[in-house]
Scaffold this active site. Structure first.
Site, PDB file in Angstrom:
ATOM      1  N   GLU A 105       2.655 -90.371 -15.054  1.00 57.35           N
ATOM      2  CA  GLU A 105       3.998 -90.822 -15.262  1.00 57.35           C
ATOM      3  C   GLU A 105       4.131 -92.392 -15.165  1.00 57.35           C
ATOM      4  O   GLU A 105       4.975 -93.106 -15.628  1.00 57.35           O
ATOM      5  CB  GLU A 105       4.669 -90.027 -14.049  1.00 57.35           C
ATOM      6  CG  GLU A 105       4.955 -88.785 -14.203  1.00 57.35           C
ATOM      7  CD  GLU A 105       5.697 -88.027 -13.177  1.00 57.35           C
ATOM      8  OE1 GLU A 105       5.387 -88.252 -11.904  1.00 57.35           O
ATOM      9  OE2 GLU A 105       6.745 -87.506 -13.489  1.00 57.35           O
ATOM     10  N   GLU A 125       2.031 -80.425 -11.306  1.00 55.58           N
ATOM     11  CA  GLU A 125       3.186 -80.238 -10.593  1.00 55.58           C
ATOM     12  C   GLU A 125       3.324 -78.601 -10.398  1.00 55.58           C
ATOM     13  O   GLU A 125       3.771 -78.219  -9.256  1.00 55.58           O
ATOM     14  CB  GLU A 125       4.195 -81.138 -10.677  1.00 55.58           C
ATOM     15  CG  GLU A 125       4.125 -82.609 -10.082  1.00 55.58           C
ATOM     16  CD  GLU A 125       3.474 -83.270 -11.480  1.00 55.58           C
ATOM     17  OE1 GLU A 125       3.215 -82.849 -12.505  1.00 55.58           O
ATOM     18  OE2 GLU A 125       3.317 -84.598 -11.332  1.00 55.58           O
TER      19      GLU A 125
END
Ligand code: NAI
Length: 700
Positions: A105, A125
């Protein structure tokens, strides 16, 4: 400092230095923002490179900060990424080795990205029951395309950088470096080449996100995910978030991602998966065995007994490239054992899971013998002979007289006293239990049974060996059944009592399977062989004559119904098939037994079945903790998840009890004390459980 700042001519390089994987902990986040500010203030600097030292660009969130205020303290990752995006000088991410979760990210927030080949790129995640929470669901579809991005986000699996670079139209990587070694130089050159890019700099957030099939694509994706991820909310939310990237403005999509992320954080499923993630790491640490404890070298392994377990155990070592010599009493037994190993490998070759040359390589590491003389230079010997103390005694006396000094002598016993086994030798410090689970080449769990005299270096060594053969090792003290089987005894007793009181085997199995267990107790018995439990009960009946059991399991065995291997057990089986068919005969046998006890059968709700089975595990788990057999509740959870088919998304029996609330667990146990077959002592809360419940505390 957890990031280093260096200026190379007109390029500033910010290198994250937070081993092992440059986790984006608080200090690292601060250091990155400081580096950005410094570079922006320095008139000599024209462009900025962000990269990672050592074995990763960045593995994402710092697990040491999980669940602590530091994890979200400002600057949080969103703020860091915003600072990168807003930098007045262009920022280049130089990605290598690993860019996962928050690491990816961060890279997606940079104006440009250059990647080395061979890097593992992922948003994992979902494996913790979450979705990416720092823009991953909004930026990756824009940079890579909706379909490949959704695939990565829903699976959580890594994809190699060079493959991603080949995705048509991708904007994830502007450049590929020739090699990991040349990345640093190439990143500097690339940064110089973009140093004069006019503002506004390219931002992933400004790219479009769309799929040519539109809504239909997301409907397909949802259908797929629903089938794959029963009981887990996160995968479906991944689809929702990625869909939002195609429908909402970027900032609205970010807010939506945040909302989904925060909601998932609170789900029991995510809590369970995060708990197990930490539990697995915690299991490998032993409080009084420091990480720098010296280890013994394990180059050669010997296995005694080529039966069900010996063969599977050997395969683990062959798979890891460690030579094995198997010893048996008779050539026929050896031949039989080796044939099964071959059959297992050949099945893998057939399925394309193993290459022919790898198979041959593994078999070439395997030697067989009938003579102990061929074992004496092994570094580790694992005994897997019959479960009889007398037989084990002879084997260990022989090993003691024969093995080289420093060899580790291990037993795969599932119930016998490892301290007694150690006492058959003059080197009890070298003796340890290595309790594999069947099928030993498949099951992840390895209970490492620590005897009273087991050496610390022996423990450190076998924990490391477990890692090499890809097992999840959990340390157990010595007691009948160790952690897993000692608990399962209470679970099995409850299963029997449920039959006595009115349930059928299929009702019990169905209820606990609906709860999420891979297999209920009766289907499990039929698979493993009911005669095994029978033999154990006979032995225990001598040691603990007052222990109350349902007699149904013994009666079943008296009928010769040992399970699938005899074509009949708790269920009937059709020749060559494994489908469990309800058995009239068994139902009649149970009904008759009930009558003999004078019990009028009642309808038992599924909820009661589940609670009685699971809380039986929990109560014994509490005793195991109190006795110091397990050193932490999370170890018990690991045992049940990796060895007994307990549903992952419930986090193991102890975490499940915590989530139900220990007060509620104790209340339920008090209700069960009134059941006809449950003597009050069964449901007497273990002192630890009673205390924690009274204090409003939890096991974990
Ligand atoms: P098995 O009966 O399939 O194999 C035992 C093998 O040992 C036989 O091939 C036998 O010929 C050989 N053997 C017996 N005495 C010997 C001796 N003195 N020297 C050399 N070889 C000898 O038994 P299984 O199931 O493999 O169990 C072995 C051990 O593993 C037992 O201690 C058992 O409790 C334990 N265990 C079994 C599990 C299971 O699910 N079957 C699970 C975990 C542990």
């Amino acid at each position: 400092m957890t990031a280093e700042y260096k200026v190379h001519g007109d390029v500033a390089v910010i290198t994250m230095t937070n081993p092992p994987v440059n986790g984006l902990g608080y200090a690292t986040r601060v250091a990155i923002t400081q580096g950005l500010a410094q570079a922006n203030d320095d008139p000599a600097v024209k462009a900025i490179v962000i990269t990672g030292a050592g074995r990763a660009f960045s593995g994402g969130a710092d697990i040491k900060e999980f669940g602590t205020p530091k994890a979200i303290a400002e600057p949080n990752l969103l703020s860091v990424i915003l600072a990168v995006e807003n930098s007045a000088k262009p920022v280049v991410a130089a990605v290598h080795s690993v860019a996962m979760g928050g690491g990816l990210e961060l890279a997606l927030g940079c104006h440009f990205r250059i990647a080395a080949p061979g890097a593992n790129i992922a948003l994992p995640e979902v494996k913790l029951g979450l979705i990416p929470g720092a823009g991953g669901t909004q930026r990756l579809p824009r940079a890579l395309g909706v379909e490949p991005a959704l695939n990565m986000i829903v699976s959580g699996e890594p994809v190699k950088s060079e493959l991603l670079a080949q995705v048509p139209g991708q904007k994830l990587f502007d450049r590929m470096a020739a090699s990991p070694e040349s990345l640093a130089e190439e990143a500097l050159a690339f940064a110089r080449s973009v140093a004069n890019t006019p503002q506004p700099f390219p931002l992933v957030r400004n790219l479009p996100s769309r799929h040519p099939l539109g809504d239909a694509y997301f409907q397909f994706a949802r259908n797929m995910v629903k089938g794959m991820a029963k009981n887990l909310p996160a995968p479906g939310k991944c689809v929702d978030a990625v869909e939002a990237s195609t429908k909402k403005k970027f900032d609205e999509g970010m807010a939506y991602e945040r909302e989904l992320f925060m909601n998932l954080m609170l789900t029991p499923e995510s809590r369970a998966l995060r708990h197990l993630f930490m539990a697995e790491r915690a299991a490998s640490k032993i409080a009084d065995v420091p990480e720098d404890t010296p280890q013994r070298a394990i180059g050669k392994v010997a296995v005694i007994g080529a039966g069900t377990m010996g063969g599977g155990i050997s395969m683990n070592f062959l798979n890891a490239g460690i030579p094995v010599t198997i010893l048996e009493m008779k050539q026929e037994a050896l031949d039989r054992g080796i044939a099964i190993i071959r059959k297992n490998y050949e099945a893998q070759v057939k399925k394309g899971k193993l290459k022919q040359d790898k198979y041959e390589e593994r078999m070439s590491l395997l030697k067989t013998t009938l003579s102990y003389d061929d074992l004496k230079d092994a570094d580790l010997v694992i005994e897997a002979v019959f479960e009889e103390m007398g037989v084990k005694q002879k084997v260990f006396e022989t090993l003691d007289g024969l093995m080289k000094p420093g060899a580790i002598l291990a037993s795969n016993t599932s119930t016998l006293d490892v301290d007694r086994i150690a006492s058959f030798t003059k080197r009890p410090e070298d003796v340890v239990g290595l309790h594999f689970f069947s099928p030993a080449n498949v099951m992840k769990l390895l209970e490492v049974v620590r005897g009273a005299k087991t050496g610390k270096d022996v423990l450190a060594t076998v924990m490391n060996v477990a890692k090499k053969i890809r097992k999840t090792a959990v340390v157990s003290g010595v007691c009948d059944g160790f952690i897993g089987n000692r608990m399962i005894e209470q679970y099995s007793r409850q299963a029997g009592f449920l039959l006595d009181e009115g349930a059928t085997p299929q009702q019990v199995d169905r209820a606990i399977e609906k709860f999420g267990f891979a297999m209920g107790p009766f289907r499990m018995g039929d698979l493993a062989g009911n005669d095994i439990g029978w033999a154990i009960r006979k032995r225990r009946a001598q040691e603990r004559p007052n222990m109350l059991y349902s007699k149904t399991a013994d009666k079943l065995c008296e009928l010769g119904r040992f399970g699938q291997k005899t074509g009949a057990g708790w269920y009937d089986y059709k020749e060559g098939k494994r489908d469990a068919i309800a058995s009239k005969l068994v139902e009649e046998m149970i009904a008759e037994h009930r009558k003999s006890l004078g019990i009028v059968p009642r309808k038992i709700a599924d909820e009661e079945i589940v609670q009685r089975l699971v809380f039986a595990l929990v109560n014994e788990g509490a005793r195991i903790l109190e006795d110091g057999i397990a050193s932490k509740a999370s170890d018990i959870d690991m045992v049940y998840i990796t060895g007994y088919g307990f549903p992952m998304y419930r986090g193991g029996p102890m975490l499940y009890a915590d989530q139900v609330g220990l007060f509620n667990v104790v209340q339920a146990m008090k209700r069960f004390q009134k059941n006809p077959r449950d003597d009050a002592s069964f449901w007497e809360p273990a002192p630890l459980l009673a205390r924690l419940a009274a204090e409003g505390k939890t096991f974990n």
